[in-house]
Write a protein that holds these residues in place. Structure first.
Motif, short mmCIF file in Angstrom:
data_model
loop_
_atom_site.label_atom_id
_atom_site.label_comp_id
_atom_site.label_asym_id
_atom_site.label_seq_id
_atom_site.Cartn_x
_atom_site.Cartn_y
_atom_site.Cartn_z
N GLU A 192 77.68 61.71 36.56
CA GLU A 192 78.91 61.03 37.04
C GLU A 192 78.72 60.45 38.54
OE1 GLU A 192 80.72 58.84 36.11
OE2 GLU A 192 80.82 59.40 34.17
N GLY A 193 79.11 60.37 38.88
CA GLY A 193 79.11 60.25 41.49
C GLY A 193 77.66 59.74 41.42
N ASP A 194 76.13 60.07 40.66
CA ASP A 194 75.20 59.65 40.80
C ASP A 194 75.16 57.99 41.19
OD1 ASP A 194 74.52 62.64 41.31
OD2 ASP A 194 73.48 62.45 38.84
N ALA A 203 76.06 50.08 35.96
CA ALA A 203 76.01 50.31 34.98
C ALA A 203 76.53 49.61 33.70
CB ALA A 203 76.19 51.64 34.38
N ALA A 204 78.03 49.40 33.23
CA ALA A 204 78.61 48.81 32.30
C ALA A 204 78.08 47.47 32.77
CB ALA A 204 80.06 48.79 32.62
N TYR A 205 77.45 46.77 33.92
CA TYR A 205 77.09 45.48 34.43
C TYR A 205 75.51 44.91 33.67
CZ TYR A 205 74.59 42.08 37.00
OH TYR A 205 73.20 41.61 37.24
N HIS A 206 74.69 46.39 34.18
CA HIS A 206 72.95 46.73 33.56
C HIS A 206 73.78 46.49 31.81
CE1 HIS A 206 71.09 46.12 37.57
NE2 HIS A 206 71.86 47.36 38.06
N LEU A 207 74.27 46.92 31.51
CA LEU A 207 74.02 46.85 30.39
C LEU A 207 74.22 45.81 29.88
CD1 LEU A 207 73.85 48.67 27.26
CD2 LEU A 207 76.79 49.59 27.80
N TYR A 208 75.66 45.13 29.98
CA TYR A 208 76.59 44.08 29.35
C TYR A 208 74.37 42.52 29.36
CZ TYR A 208 78.46 39.13 29.82
OH TYR A 208 78.42 37.67 30.01
N ALA A 229 70.22 51.57 32.02
CA ALA A 229 71.70 50.64 32.76
C ALA A 229 72.07 51.69 34.01
CB ALA A 229 73.00 50.60 31.66
N ARG A 230 71.98 53.64 33.64
CA ARG A 230 72.90 54.66 34.41
C ARG A 230 71.15 54.28 35.49
NH1 ARG A 230 74.17 58.21 29.71
NH2 ARG A 230 76.42 56.90 29.21
N PHE A 231 70.37 54.56 35.37
CA PHE A 231 69.12 54.29 35.96
C PHE A 231 69.52 53.47 37.87
CE2 PHE A 231 64.73 52.26 36.80
CZ PHE A 231 64.48 53.52 37.87
N LEU A 232 69.20 51.97 36.52
CA LEU A 232 69.30 50.89 37.06
C LEU A 232 70.94 51.34 38.75
CD1 LEU A 232 68.25 47.73 35.90
CD2 LEU A 232 66.84 48.83 37.39
N ALA A 233 71.52 51.74 38.28
CA ALA A 233 72.73 51.71 38.64
C ALA A 233 72.79 52.68 40.08
CB ALA A 233 73.88 52.51 37.97
N ALA A 234 71.84 53.87 39.92
CA ALA A 234 71.47 54.62 40.53
C ALA A 234 70.11 54.59 41.70
CB ALA A 234 70.59 55.81 40.18
#
Length: 487
Positions: free
Chosen positions: A223-225, A231-236, A196-201
């Protein structure tokens, strides 16, 4: 070395000490053959349809998991045993843009593009979501997407994302029970947070990971990347994809494991040592492609995957086999060798690189038995005899496709049907059967050399035939091209 005991099936570590030099190796204890149907149930049939083409009046310009569930139930009522479809793994559907099911972002996560909006609990709870679904903006766009002859991946995803984003906010703001269930799921699948963090980045930088700063390229995000809400959206949406998949009948799905993944995708970024980034996969020149083919995605590194204990490959298999009764292995020859094209060279200058095939077969047999799932290897085209003999030894089912087995001889129109294979009229990357047939029918009257049928057949290990209802596949297309919804 002969082991003093018989190991149970599974993956083991063997530690060796030589005069102060300690080594550890992986041992795979596995059955010799993959799981197959029990005696008396060898003959089964099912239907194939690309999920994007399986759209209904309520879906939004493309089929979704709800449509697949309804179709699967219909096939089951007719006596069918499975529904086959193309991969619906995670894909880049904005920037970068690559909707091809055979160049996914990851082979470890599903594509939220296929989520059924109507099944989301938050749609019923959120007034904002209901208001948006009833708005002129949504209704006009949905009507346009339902009328088009092609799937517009970017516009469909953009419309669905607006709904998913509203639902995600509602979920995190009010669904305490759902958040507890999500936390339990994440605890057993920690890599989904990383994904999820990867996609958000990716979204924040509007670019694939190879264009990121060195620290981020090397797998370290902070944080900040990335935007935490994104990221929460992609987790959901991954959580919702998991839930909707759970509602599909286990064992009733014939899933497809693609050969590779997108070079800019999550798997290559996180599991770097498993891939060779200095080359791409492809095929040498032949009668159809005189300059060869460069498929663009990096090949698995035969030693890198071994040094990693095949963890990535096993995870990909398990992601599919948790839900599949049958799993198709794309380009099964790749278990033995794969055509590599070094960076900067053309496909005509590539070379075949060998893999440790028996190790792959051991893993496949073990995971197939554990999940009680059939394996089908895509062995169409020019495939060495030793590959097919290995498939037969390990009970990996072969394919028999009418268009490739047609001889053109009235006395024997088809090559003999082999036992232990999946048989059909066509595949997703071949011209539709109707097109194949038109080029071979007599121009004036007369009958074709064998009866025209609209059914597939599945051949059992005793050589018998069973009908397999056929839905026409789509013409071959280049990755990223629009997909017709009208076969």
């Amino acid at each position: 070395m002969r082991l003093p005991i018989k190991l149970p099936w599974g993956y083991h570590r063997l530690s060796l000490s030589f005069a102060g030099d300690d080594k550890e190796v992986m041992l795979i204890s596995a059955p010799f053959q993959a799981w197959n149907l029990p005696k008396g149930r060898e003959k089964i049939w099912g239907c194939f349809v690309p999920l994007y083409a399986l759209h209904s009046q309520r879906s939004l310009g493309s089929g979704d998991f709800g449509d697949l569930e309804a179709f699967s139930n219909w096939v089951e009522r007719l006596g069918g045993s499975f529904v086959a479809t193309l991969p619906f793994l995670a894909a880049f559907l904005d920037e970068p843009m690559e909707p091809s099911p055979y160049q996914p972002v990851s082979r470890l996560f599903w594509n939220e593009f296929y989520l059924d909006v109507s099944q989301l609990e938050e749609v019923q709870k959120s007034r904002e979501a209901r208001d948006f679904l009833n708005s002129k903006e949504f209704q006009d766009e949905a009507a346009f997407l339902r009328k088009t002859s092609f799937v517009d991946y970017r516009r469909v995803m953009a419309l669905k994302r607006k709904v998913f984003a509203i639902c995600a906010r509602e979920f995190y703001n009010s669904n305490v029970k759902g958040q507890a269930e999500l936390a339990t799921w994440v605890a057993g699948k920690r890599e989904v947070l990383d994904y999820a963090r990867f996609l958000a980045a990716v979204e924040k930088r509007r670019a694939g990971w190879t264009a990121w700063p060195a620290r981020m390229r090397d797998g370290f995000l902070k944080e900040g990347d990335y935007d935490r809400e994104v990221a929460a959206y992609h987790l959901y949406v991954q959580w919702q994809a998991y839930r909707q998949f759970q509602s599909l009948a286990k064992g009733n799905l014939y899933l497809d494991l693609p050969l590779g993944v997108h070079r800019e995708g999550y798997d290559v970024w996180r599991y770097r040592r498993n891939f060779c980034l200095a080359a791409s996969s492809g095929a040498p020149p032949d009668a159809f492609f005189r300059e060869g083919q460069d498929w663009g995605f990096p090949p698995l590194h035969p030693e890198g995957i071994r040094e990693d204990g095949y963890r990535y490959y096993i995870a990909c298999l398990r992601h599919h086999l948790r839900h599949a009764g049958i799993l198709r292995l794309d380009h099964v020859m790749g278990l033995h060798h794969l055509f590599w094209i070094p960076k900067g060279l053309t496909a005509a200058e590539g070379v075949y690189v060998r893999y440790h095939a028996e190790e792959f077969y051991a893993i496949l047999a073990l995971e197939s038995r554990r999940h009680k799932a059939l394996l089908v290897g895509e062995d169409l085209g020019t495939v060495p005899g030793y590959v097919r003999r290995a498939m037969e030894r390990h009970k990996v089912n072969r394919m028999y496709i009418l268009a490739t087995e047609y001889t053109g001889k009235p006395s024997r129109a088809l090559a003999p049907v082999r036992a232990g294979c999946l048989a059909g009229l066509s595949t997703h990357d071949m011209p539709p059967f109707a097109s194949f047939w038109r080029t071979r029918r007599p121009s004036k009257g007369g009958s074709p050399p064998f009866p025209v049928s609209s059914r597939f057949f599945v051949s059992s290990h005793d050589g018998g035939w069973q009908p397999f209802t056929w839905l026409p596949s789509l013409s071959s297309r280049k990755p990223g091209a629009a997909s017709s919804r009208q076969p």
